[in-house]
Motif scaffolding. Structure first.
Motif, PDB file in Angstrom:
ATOM      1  N   THR A 199       0.836  -1.196   0.000  1.00  0.00           N
ATOM      2  CA  THR A 199       0.000   0.000   0.000  1.00  0.00           C
ATOM      3  C   THR A 199       0.873   1.248   0.000  1.00  0.00           C
ATOM      4  N   SER A 200       0.240   2.333  -0.399  1.00  0.00           N
ATOM      5  CA  SER A 200       0.879   3.645  -0.348  1.00  0.00           C
ATOM      6  C   SER A 200       0.564   4.269   1.013  1.00  0.00           C
TER       7      SER A 200
ATOM      8  N   GLY B 219      -3.045   4.692   1.689  1.00  0.00           N
ATOM      9  CA  GLY B 219      -3.873   3.500   1.861  1.00  0.00           C
ATOM     10  C   GLY B 219      -4.356   2.864   0.569  1.00  0.00           C
TER      11      GLY B 219
ATOM     12  N   TYR C 249      -3.812   0.520  -2.801  1.00  0.00           N
ATOM     13  CA  TYR C 249      -3.047  -0.686  -3.102  1.00  0.00           C
ATOM     14  C   TYR C 249      -2.166  -0.466  -4.326  1.00  0.00           C
ATOM     15  N   TYR C 250      -0.915  -0.879  -4.197  1.00  0.00           N
ATOM     16  CA  TYR C 250       0.017  -0.810  -5.324  1.00  0.00           C
ATOM     17  C   TYR C 250      -0.409  -1.858  -6.342  1.00  0.00           C
TER      18      TYR C 250
ATOM     19  N   PHE D 232      -1.752   2.955  -8.596  1.00  0.00           N
ATOM     20  CA  PHE D 232      -2.394   2.492  -7.375  1.00  0.00           C
ATOM     21  C   PHE D 232      -3.888   2.318  -7.608  1.00  0.00           C
TER      22      PHE D 232
ATOM     23  N   LYS E 210      -8.458  -3.860  -3.465  1.00  0.00           N
ATOM     24  CA  LYS E 210      -7.487  -4.912  -3.150  1.00  0.00           C
ATOM     25  C   LYS E 210      -7.400  -5.924  -4.298  1.00  0.00           C
TER      26      LYS E 210
ATOM     27  N   ALA F 207      -4.544  -5.421  -6.623  1.00  0.00           N
ATOM     28  CA  ALA F 207      -3.234  -5.281  -5.995  1.00  0.00           C
ATOM     29  C   ALA F 207      -2.209  -6.255  -6.579  1.00  0.00           C
TER      30      ALA F 207
ATOM     31  N   VAL G 290       1.653  -4.952   3.478  1.00  0.00           N
ATOM     32  CA  VAL G 290       0.483  -5.220   4.308  1.00  0.00           C
ATOM     33  C   VAL G 290       0.713  -6.564   4.985  1.00  0.00           C
TER      34      VAL G 290
END
Length: 158
Positions: A103-104, A107, A109-110, A124, A128, A131, A157
């Protein structure tokens, strides 16, 4: 004709994935589907990949994610089977594996990065399900360090 077949296939996959989510929700287990929509990983809220897979509209539960034996199968349907006790026992007794996502600071998800000129631009997602993930903690740590060099700050995470 082929376009109609592809549309029907996509519709069936979307419906099946919806039914997977409904089945787990009805049994009070929070999950997300990660990866390939045709063969998704079924991942719990604490990032454990459950040792099960979907085949057509059947959800097959295994005792281990690698070379495991089938324990039981559930047919996915509009009225999900209620198997709370059976699922709970299976979750506690089967061998599952951990997945690491990123996560960045905000908050998100990458998801991935794209190369632009001499750098990388991270992408991003608030979802989820989009992700990027890895299965080994060491690989996750290396990923964070590698992207940090390009001034992309990620957290693993846990």
């Amino acid at each position: 004709m082929e376009e109609k077949t592809n549309h029907n296939l996509f519709t069936d996959i979307a419906r099946r994935n919806f039914l997977i989510k409904q089945f787990f929700k009805a049994n009070e287990i929070s999950i997300d589907l990660l990866g390939d929509i045709n063969n998704p990983l079924i991942v719990t809220a604490d990032n454990i990949v459950l040792s099960c897979y979907v085949s057509n509209f059947n959800l097959v539960f295994k005792d281990d994610s690698f070379d495991g034996k089938d324990c039981f199968t559930v047919k996915l349907k509009n009225d999900p089977s209620l198997l709370k006790d059976k699922l709970s026992a299976w979750i506690n007794n089967a061998t599952h594996r951990k997945v690491y996502i990123f996560t960045s600071d905000e908050g998100l998800y990458y998801s991935k990065f794209i190369r632009i000129y001499n750098g990388k631009l991270p992408l991003f997602s608030p979802s989820k399900e989009l992700a990027y993930y890895v299965f080994q903690r060491q690989k996750a740590v290396e990923m964070v360090q590698k992207l940090k060099k390009d001034e992309i700050k990620l957290s693993i995470v846990l």
